[in-house]
Design an enzyme around this catalytic site. Structure first.
Site, mmCIF file in Angstrom:
data_model
loop_
_atom_site.group_PDB
_atom_site.id
_atom_site.type_symbol
_atom_site.label_atom_id
_atom_site.label_comp_id
_atom_site.label_asym_id
_atom_site.label_seq_id
_atom_site.Cartn_x
_atom_site.Cartn_y
_atom_site.Cartn_z
ATOM 1 N N GLU A 5 -6.047 -2.308 15.213
ATOM 2 C CA GLU A 5 -6.384 -2.395 14.296
ATOM 3 C C GLU A 5 -5.833 -3.614 14.021
ATOM 4 O O GLU A 5 -4.866 -3.592 12.958
ATOM 5 C CB GLU A 5 -6.737 -1.763 12.647
ATOM 6 C CG GLU A 5 -8.106 -2.375 12.550
ATOM 7 C CD GLU A 5 -7.878 -1.825 11.593
ATOM 8 O OE1 GLU A 5 -8.211 -0.605 11.364
ATOM 9 O OE2 GLU A 5 -8.533 -2.428 10.331
ATOM 10 N N ARG A 50 0.570 -0.804 0.244
ATOM 11 C CA ARG A 50 0.186 -0.129 0.179
ATOM 12 C C ARG A 50 1.038 1.446 0.202
ATOM 13 O O ARG A 50 1.340 1.392 0.910
ATOM 14 C CB ARG A 50 -0.617 -0.087 0.953
ATOM 15 C CG ARG A 50 -1.424 -1.651 1.956
ATOM 16 C CD ARG A 50 -3.090 -1.465 2.140
ATOM 17 N NE ARG A 50 -3.048 -1.838 2.537
ATOM 18 C CZ ARG A 50 -4.496 -2.725 3.145
ATOM 19 N NH1 ARG A 50 -5.161 -1.519 4.307
ATOM 20 N NH2 ARG A 50 -5.074 -3.993 3.188
ATOM 21 N N ARG A 90 3.027 0.983 9.885
ATOM 22 C CA ARG A 90 2.365 1.025 9.535
ATOM 23 C C ARG A 90 3.265 2.087 7.909
ATOM 24 O O ARG A 90 3.926 1.783 8.587
ATOM 25 C CB ARG A 90 1.360 2.699 9.215
ATOM 26 C CG ARG A 90 0.222 2.691 8.090
ATOM 27 C CD ARG A 90 -0.080 4.034 8.392
ATOM 28 N NE ARG A 90 -1.109 3.788 9.062
ATOM 29 C CZ ARG A 90 -2.603 3.905 9.096
ATOM 30 N NH1 ARG A 90 -2.864 3.358 7.820
ATOM 31 N NH2 ARG A 90 -3.414 4.106 9.871
ATOM 32 N N ARG A 110 1.582 -6.044 13.014
ATOM 33 C CA ARG A 110 0.946 -5.524 14.440
ATOM 34 C C ARG A 110 0.507 -6.686 15.007
ATOM 35 O O ARG A 110 0.490 -6.267 16.409
ATOM 36 C CB ARG A 110 -0.889 -4.784 13.811
ATOM 37 C CG ARG A 110 -0.093 -3.806 12.872
ATOM 38 C CD ARG A 110 -1.722 -2.849 12.556
ATOM 39 N NE ARG A 110 -2.008 -1.630 11.585
ATOM 40 C CZ ARG A 110 -2.527 -1.018 11.481
ATOM 41 N NH1 ARG A 110 -3.687 -1.484 11.657
ATOM 42 N NH2 ARG A 110 -2.101 0.423 10.645
ATOM 43 N N SER A 157 -10.169 -6.527 9.734
ATOM 44 C CA SER A 157 -11.526 -6.048 10.221
ATOM 45 C C SER A 157 -12.531 -7.436 8.816
ATOM 46 O O SER A 157 -12.425 -7.297 8.294
ATOM 47 C CB SER A 157 -10.958 -5.385 8.926
ATOM 48 O OG SER A 157 -12.337 -3.967 8.451
#
Length: 422
Positions: A346, A259, A274, A388, A349
């Site tokens: 996070e 990303r 990130r 993470r 999801s």
RNA sequence: GGAGGGGUCGCAUAGUGGUCUAGUGCGCCCGCCUGCUAAGCGGGUUCCGGGGUAACUCGGUCGAGGGUUCAAAUCCCUCCCCCUCCGCCA
């Protein structure tokens, strides 16, 4: 995408949900184009029917004079068809493009709110560890165990890259292995997937056109690097009709994800939370429409089982209308507590996309051999995201001297019970 | 990277400008026949869209997109994919 018919018949709801998402979508223009399309279509099809009949007559005719007359007539009709066709094509192209911009409808249970501050905490599980010392953030622990090297990553590739080595590299691999094993045992089919997909595949999965800025691509060839395995799983059955008796189909796979993170520039610059490249274990489900509600719950339970088995405190959020993803009708986020950084991370999801992606990817199924085709529902959930989860293990299992305990569930994978400080 | 061969309605195949409304075989579905089964006989069997309450009807669809023509599976152009051989290679 939504079906034209659905939009036509539920204009108010579609418009309301777009507003609730804090988004915009050209609904009125779509309705207008839809009408225009059908009008032109009828004209052009009537002309075609006429020409088809005439051409057949010409083929069968032995009367040379009448034949030439008909041919001349049809030449004119042909021109008309070409003109109308061009107009039709223009309308259809715009219609398709506009349809691609419409987000999914919202499940009625989705909390309303403009942004992430309105997300609802629906569960908090496990206890937040107490430390007799000030817990360190993972980037400090990473140095203490000589397992994290951010500077050399930046040297090789630039900011937002890092390298893991020794026990931390093994810890990440152990986590991936552990998660794949857990989900496989639960009946998910393990899959190895391409990490680069064609532009058409990115459209089918809903990444394009909206998220072009967030994707990496090959400069010369039609390859986009996947931002998540979800994109590949959606395309597994693109343009296919799934035969009766195969649903539900449940898959799990580990892939790297790429990303640009342009939209998040400046956020989370510290540590490895990130990056432009990260590993993720992803679950994906194709099912019949009646099942997707339960499948979403099951995916959530599945994802939660990982922090539970690792002994990590986590919470579950129901995303609100303003924060939920474009493709999703309902999403739960799973966040693990990171005591060193003092924040919730996070790591998953879980989303139900209904038939939104199936429609876009042209994936259908049948309930019986002679039944008409229908669109399956598709769901995805991370299970879970790295690094993470690595961060969470490091920060929750840290000891005062900087060493890091290995969760019991991972010990068979690592062969050690503590990562020592050096 | 080079040379060659392919892509047709689930599968296998036929089809080089108009009776192609894409044929045939296999498979599958329905029916007939039939102690049972098999065989046999008859019919059906791509997908998408438009119109219609419906029966039905119209259009598109032969890997994709363009073009030529009154008319394209068939002729022309561009592209994609698969296979074989050679080269290179983890």
């Amino acid at each position: 995408m939504l079906s034209l018919q659905y939009i036509r018949e539920n204009v108010d709801r579609v418009k309301r949900d777009v507003l609730l998402r804090n988004a915009t979508a050209p609904i009125d223009r779509i309705l207008q184009l839809d009408e225009e399309r059908r009008e032109v279509l009828q004209q052009v099809e009537a002309l075609r029917a006429r020409r088809n009949a005439a051409s057949k007559a010409i083929g069968a005719s032995k009367d040379a004079a009448g034949r030439d007359e008909r041919i001349a007539e049809m030449r004119v009709v042909g021109d008309e068809i070409n003109q109308l066709d061009a107009r039709l094509k223009g309308v259809e192209t715009e219609l398709q493009a506009k349809l691609y911009e419409v987000p999914n409808i919202l499940d009625p249970s989705v909390p309303r709110g403009p942004d992430e501050t309105s997300n609802e905490v629906v569960a908090v599980v496990g206890s937040i560890p107490e430390f007799s010392f000030a817990p360190r953030p993972h980037w400090e622990l990473g140095e203490l165990v000589n397992g994290l090297d951010i500077e050399r990553g930046a040297k090789m590739s630039g900011s937002r890259f890092y390298t893991l080595r020794g026990p931390l590299a093994k810890l990440q691999r152990a986590l991936i292995q552990f998660m794949l094993d857990e989900h496989s045992k639960a009946g998910f089919t393990e899959s190895y997937l391409p990490y680069m997909l064609s532009e058409a595949s990115l459209y089918a999965a809903g990444q394009l056109p909206k998220f072009r800025d967030n994707l990496y691509r090959d400069a010369e060839e039609d390859y986009f690097f996947i931002p998540t395995a979800e994109v590949a799983f959606v395309n597994l059955y693109r343009d296919e009709i799934i035969p009766p008796g195969q649903l539900p189909m449940r898959f799990v796979g580990h892939t790297p994800c790429f990303r640009r993170e342009k939209m998040s520039a400046g956020r989370d610059v510290r540590g490895i939370k990130r990056g432009h490249q990260f590993e993720k274990v992803e679950m994906f489900v194709y099912c019949e429409p009646e099942q997707s509600g339960e499948e979403l719950e099951a995916l959530l339970v599945r994802a939660c089982s990982i922090p539970e088995k690792l002994g990590l405190p986590y919470r579950v959020l129901a995303l609100c209308s303003g924060d939920i993803g474009f493709n999703s009708t309902k999403t739960f986020d799973l966040e693990i507590w990171a005591p060193g950084q003092g924040e919730w991370l996070e790591v998953s999801s879980a989303s139900n996309c209904l038939d939104f992606q199936a429609r876009r990817a042209n994936i259908r199924y049948r309930t019986a051999a002679d039944a008409p085709t229908a669109y399956p529902h598709m769901l995805n959930a991370s299970g879970l995201a790295l690094p993470r989860t690595v961060i969470a293990v490091m920060e929750n299992y840290q000891r005062e001297d900087g060493s890091i305990g290995v969760p019991e569930a991972l010990q068979p994978y690592m062969g050690i019970d503590v990562i020592p400080a050096v």
